[in-house]
Design an enzyme around this catalytic site. Structure first.
Site, PDB file in Angstrom:
ATOM      1  N   CYS A 415       0.760  -1.129  -0.026  1.00 50.47           N
ATOM      2  CA  CYS A 415      -0.004  -0.116   0.074  1.00 50.47           C
ATOM      3  C   CYS A 415       0.783   1.254  -0.205  1.00 50.47           C
ATOM      4  O   CYS A 415       0.358   2.215  -0.832  1.00 50.47           O
ATOM      5  CB  CYS A 415      -1.072   0.012   1.182  1.00 50.47           C
ATOM      6  SG  CYS A 415      -0.096  -0.114   2.674  1.00 50.47           S
ATOM      7  N   HIS A 459      -2.835   0.751   6.529  1.00 50.68           N
ATOM      8  CA  HIS A 459      -3.118   0.971   5.216  1.00 50.68           C
ATOM      9  C   HIS A 459      -2.861   2.574   5.031  1.00 50.68           C
ATOM     10  O   HIS A 459      -2.748   3.285   5.929  1.00 50.68           O
ATOM     11  CB  HIS A 459      -4.426   0.641   4.858  1.00 50.68           C
ATOM     12  CG  HIS A 459      -4.745   0.337   3.401  1.00 50.68           C
ATOM     13  ND1 HIS A 459      -3.745  -0.110   2.643  1.00 50.68           N
ATOM     14  CD2 HIS A 459      -5.771   0.884   2.471  1.00 50.68           C
ATOM     15  CE1 HIS A 459      -4.277  -0.085   1.519  1.00 50.68           C
ATOM     16  NE2 HIS A 459      -5.457   0.352   1.342  1.00 50.68           N
ATOM     17  N   ASP A 475      -8.117   4.605  -3.753  1.00 57.33           N
ATOM     18  CA  ASP A 475      -7.112   3.580  -2.859  1.00 57.33           C
ATOM     19  C   ASP A 475      -6.498   3.017  -4.233  1.00 57.33           C
ATOM     20  O   ASP A 475      -6.920   1.890  -4.678  1.00 57.33           O
ATOM     21  CB  ASP A 475      -7.982   2.696  -2.287  1.00 57.33           C
ATOM     22  CG  ASP A 475      -6.997   1.743  -1.471  1.00 57.33           C
ATOM     23  OD1 ASP A 475      -5.729   1.705  -1.650  1.00 57.33           O
ATOM     24  OD2 ASP A 475      -7.489   1.186  -0.347  1.00 57.33           O
TER      25      ASP A 475
END
Lengths: 658, 318
Positions: A415, A459, A475
């Site tokens: 991430c 994250h 995202d």
């Protein structure tokens, strides 16, 4: 009959082996409980010293000579000072205390020494809880009390012999009997609103979200499955792909790392237009930082915390103890519909002369899509989705132009890499963008109706500002690896994790977590505030210290009364003969041979013998024995009584009744 | 220091009737019950409570609830141990006391039989400075505890107050009670160290009679070397082997008649001491003796029972 020789009060005889064994066991347990935070060499040395002393005393009773003790003491102090730089503080204090405890064992010979040692061991057991007050640690410490109490018992003279494990049982019974009073006292002992003296500063920060992010520094976090927070929702929990917990909003990029600047621009929180909101309560594990993660977009800050300009929530004090807070958040909203010039400038700022290829790509997109920012975002996401980007927790290292390397050569990462690269790409294309870190996902505990979020759920994602829509969450990791968002980090990483983090174990741990949550909320989080609300169900809204004191006194008196009733209870010595006969009667009654009121034992057993011809002889023998014991002597000998009871216990009624 | 404590105790008992309620002696059996068991913390108990207090303040200060829970657990367990200490004495019964024999100045051995309906451990019994510990196990709930009591003079000696106590199970509290049993023990007089042998009136007569009359003589099998004149020919005629008249025993162990009246011109205690020495010598030589005392006449006899009877009579002399 045990008949020890009389002893003189003045002389202090050496303690016996049993007491010394138990004392050594206690010390070993204390040492074991402290091993996690002692330096390994100290643990090993102390363990060897302990074992040696135990062996030495078994060979020959006597103290260790003074010329050995004093240098050891000096060595211990020196080692602690060299290792920690001081003997004050929590960790060096604990190391010194454990060392002294083991050294005390070297000179333990009399009951007085043992008592001092055990008191000190109790203190050291409590010190272990200053490092870890989890449920398991507390249970282990409580079990550590067993040999300590058993040691004190072993000091008393004239005991009935028992094996070593059996000597621990009475201590367990004592602790169990003390439990109700313990719980009442725990609830009612008035808590302090503020510490009397300085509470210890945390020695080291645990791994957790930090206020800076550079690609690769989440790796430790993503394999740490300690709970980070637990969330219980007022209504139904949000869908898995909406479970974004925002913490740090990072604007500042230096070519390598993203930084959170707490005092960037103190000011009013950015305006938000929210549609609908969800209420929830978060219990946060200690982070030793001020940032409070919130579900998506909080509408107001909880008590003792402030909303920051980017609507992140900063507590007034670092979270050093488990903290619970209640919030309302919007999941559908428009954040900061109009962007001021300063924010736009910050949102586009990039360090000069980094990542030239990324910049070229972004400019190409800008030329191609014109002023359609949303299309550029889509183009970037499809780049991640379609061009062989892989999700891995062990990516190849990146060079100076980290984003260029990631986008055009390695194409693997997690991430952090995706969020960082995406944000740089957006800024190069002229779209204000920023990195947000926090948690995503979590495990829904059905039994406890709460969401468990672990450190491994950490994250990072991006927010881009689009005209008319405000800041929009994007995202990029989800584009490359959708499972990350729907199933969680472990699933996304596939079989890269060690065997012990396999699915079944993880599932077990997730279920077990409900106990931890109960412990954290019910016991660890029981502070002065909760204590004051203790009597709310009884109509007292704010319980003050005096009331608590009175309640504590009353409940203690109550338990003492119960204890006294037990202590004064005297069981009338039963008649063993009658009891044994009753046992036979019960067995016969099950076959329908019931003793009539007023029927003598002889008549009754004759009748039974007639009904059970197969067992006539056995019954006759029992009856003869009974009559003899009952009527032939005043006080029948114990052995005969026991024999009769055994025979009565062994008596079985044959299944055939005629 | 010790003397001061004793004075303090005496003063306290004088002021507080509750402490003196069980000061007077009682008949056996004595059963301990809640109104006569006192509980005080020991020195270790006081130290331990200070430690608990320190731990409590520490736990509260650091707002460490797990540590607080531990402190509460230890505190509650300590409180519970107080009840266990009480329970280890409650219901204990001193059933009877057997006293041994001792002459004045030497310790007398007492055997105290305790019984109880349940097993007990680590009960201690103090008599003066001597302390004994005993246990009652589950099977035979009777314990015989031996104690020695110093004696000073002959005659009936009352038993002193005994302290029975226990710091079971953790040594934090001490439950104690007084036992003041009613029975007295009889202490025998101390014999004089040396003096003349008794003037045995019956010596000559008995000696002669034994040699003159054949009827009293015992018969035994002939052994090589026996003088011929001792062979009982008449009796041997009826037997397969020769029988010999045996005069030995009665000859060397004549009967002593010990008499108070013979020892005129001496003080009472001196007379008793001398009689005691004679009795002791008679017992050591397994000699028959009889004893006459004012108000008491013990016929001739021998053996430990006879000796004890005579010594008891001497001990009871006014």
């Amino acid at each position: 009959m045990t008949m020890p020789p009389p002893h003189r009060k003045t002389a202090a005889p050496p303690i016996d082996d049993r007491a010394f064994d138990l004392l050594s066991l206690t010390m070993a347990l204390v040492l074991a409980l402290h091993v996690p935070h002692l330096p390994w060499w100290l643990s090993v040395t102390l363990a060897i010293l302990l074992g040696w002393r135990w062996w030495q005393r078994r060979q020959r009773i006597g103290q260790v000579p003074r010329w050995l003790k004093l240098p050891l003491l000096a060595l211990l102090t020196l080692a602690v000072i060299v290792s920690y730089g001081s003997i004050f503080g929590r960790a060096p204090g604990a190391a010194l205390a454990i060392g002294l405890l083991v050294l005390k064992l070297l000179e333990t010979e009399t009951s007085r020494d043992v008592r001092v040692g055990i008191s000190f061991a109790c203190f050291a057991l409590m010190a272990a809880l200053l490092f870890d007050q989890g449920l398991l640690a507390t249970i282990m410490v409580a079990l550590g009390l067993l040999p300590a109490l058993a040691t004190l018992r072993a000091l008393e003279p004239a005991q009935l012999p028992a094996s070593l494990p059996r000597t621990l049982l009475p201590s367990l019974a004592l602790l169990a009997a003390a439990l109700p009073l313990t719980l009442f006292a725990f609830m009612l002992v008035p808590r302090l609103d503020s510490p009397l003296w300085g509470a210890p500063a945390p020695d080291e920060a645990r791994t957790g979200l930090s206020d800076s992010m550079s690609p690769g520094n989440f790796t430790e976090l993503l394999i740490d499955d300690h709970p980070a927070l637990r969330v219980s929702f007022d209504g139904a929990p949000p869908a898995p792909d909406l479970r974004y917990f925002r913490a740090y909003v990072m604007w500042d990029y230096d070519g390598r790392s993203w930084h959170y600047l707490a005092t960037r621009h103190p000011g009013v929180p950015a305006p938000v237009e929210a549609r609908g909101a969800i209420g929830y309560r978060i219990s946060l594990e200690p982070t030793h930082r001020r940032m409070l993660p919130t579900l998506d977009m909080p509408l107001a800050a909880p008590a003792q915390a402030q909303l920051q300009p980017d609507r992140e929530v900063l507590a007034d004090k670092p979270v050093n103890d488990p903290l619970g807070y209640r919030l309302r958040s919007a999941l559908h909203y428009r954040l900061q519909p109009t962007l001021d010039a300063r924010s736009r400038r910050l949102g586009l700022r990039l360090p000069a002369s980094f990542n030239p290829r990324t910049r070229a790509l972004a400019l190409r997109w800008r030329q191609h899509y014109g002023s359609d920012d949303a299309a550029i975002v889509q183009a970037a996401l499809s780049l991640f989705h379609n061009h062989g980007f892989r999700y891995t927790l062990a990516p190849a290292p990146l060079g100076r132009d980290a984003v260029d390397d990631f986008l055009f050569s390695t194409r693997e990462g997690f991430c952090e890499h995706y969020a960082s690269a995406f944000t740089v790409l957006m800024r190069d294309a002229g779209i204000p963008a920023r990195v947000v870190t926090g948690y995503q996902g979590g495990y829904w505990n059905k039994l406890g109706h709460y969401l468990l979020v672990r450190n491994s759920d950490a994250h990072a994602w991006s927010e881009v500002w689009l005209a008319g829509r405000g800041w929009v969450r994007v995202d990029p990791t989800a584009a490359a690896r959708p499972e990350r968002v729907t199933l969680g980090a472990a699933a996304a990483a596939g079989d890269q994790l060690a065997w012990y983090r396999g699915d079944w174990l993880q599932a077990l741990r997730n279920r077990w977590d409900i106990v931890n949550r109960w412990w954290d909320q019910g016991v660890i989080g029981f502070d002065s505030l909760r204590q004051r609300g203790l009597l709310t169900p009884f109509g007292i809204r704010d319980t003050d210290t005096a009331t608590l004191g009175v309640l504590l006194a009353v409940s203690s008196a109550l338990f003492v009364a119960i204890g006294m009733a037990w202590a004064l209870l005297r069981r009338q010595p039963g008649d063993p003969l009658r009891d044994a006969l009753r046992g036979i009667e019960r067995k016969l009654a099950r076959k329908g041979i019931v003793r009539r009121p007023g029927e003598g034992p002889q008549h009754y057993l004759h009748r039974a013998a007639r009904a059970l011809p197969a067992q006539r002889e056995e019954l006759a023998a029992l009856m003869k024995c009974y009559l003899e014991l009952r009527y032939a002597q005043d006080e029948p000998p114990t052995e005969s009584l026991r024999a009769f009871r055994r025979a009565a216990g062994n008596f079985r009624v044959a299944s055939v009744v005629k | 220091m010790h003397g001061m404590l004793q004075r303090l105790q005496a003063w306290a008992e004088g002021r507080l009737p509750a402490l003196t309620r069980y000061r007077r002696s009682e008949n056996l059996p004595i059963e301990l019950h809640r109104r006569r068991i006192y509980i005080v913390p020991t020195g270790f108990g006081l130290g331990f409570s200070v430690l608990l207090l320190v731990m409590l303040v520490g736990a509260l200060n650091y707002a460490n609830n797990a540590a607080l829970l531990l402190v509460c657990l230890l505190g509650a367990a300590s409180a519970a141990s107080m009840l266990v200490a009480f329970r280890s004495l409650d219901g204990l019964r001193l059933a009877h006391i057997r006293a041994g024999h001792a002459i004045a100045g030497e310790p007398i051995e007492l055997t105290l039989a305790f019984d109880s309906s349940r097993p007990r451990q680590a009960i201690r019994l103090d008599l003066g400075h001597a302390s004994t510990a005993f246990a009652l196990d589950a099977n035979a709930t009777t314990a015989n505890v031996k104690l020695t009591l110093p004696t000073t003079q002959r005659g009936w000696q009352a038993l002193p107050r005994l302290r029975v106590w226990s710091s079971w199970p953790l040594g934090l509290f001490r439950a104690w009670s007084w036992l003041h049993p009613d029975p007295s023990v009889l202490v025998w007089p101390r014999p004089e160290l040396s003096g003349p042998p008794p003037h045995a009136v019956a010596d000559d007569a008995r000696h002669l009679r034994l040699h003159q009359g054949d009827e009293l003589a015992a018969l035994r099998d002939y052994r090589v070397g026996d003088p011929q004149r001792q062979i009982a020919w008449k009796a041997s005629a009826h037997h397969h082997s020769l029988l010999v008249k045996d005069f030995e025993q009665p000859q060397s162990r004549p009967h002593w008649q010990l008499d108070w009246r013979q020892l005129h011109g001496m003080g009472n205690e001196a007379r008793i001491a001398r009689l005691a020495r004679w009795l002791g010598e008679a017992q050591a030589q397994r000699r028959n003796c009889s004893l006459w005392l004012p108000g008491t006449d013990i016929p001739a006899g021998s053996g430990p029972l006879h000796y004890a009877r005579c010594m008891n009579a001497l001990a009871c002399m006014p």
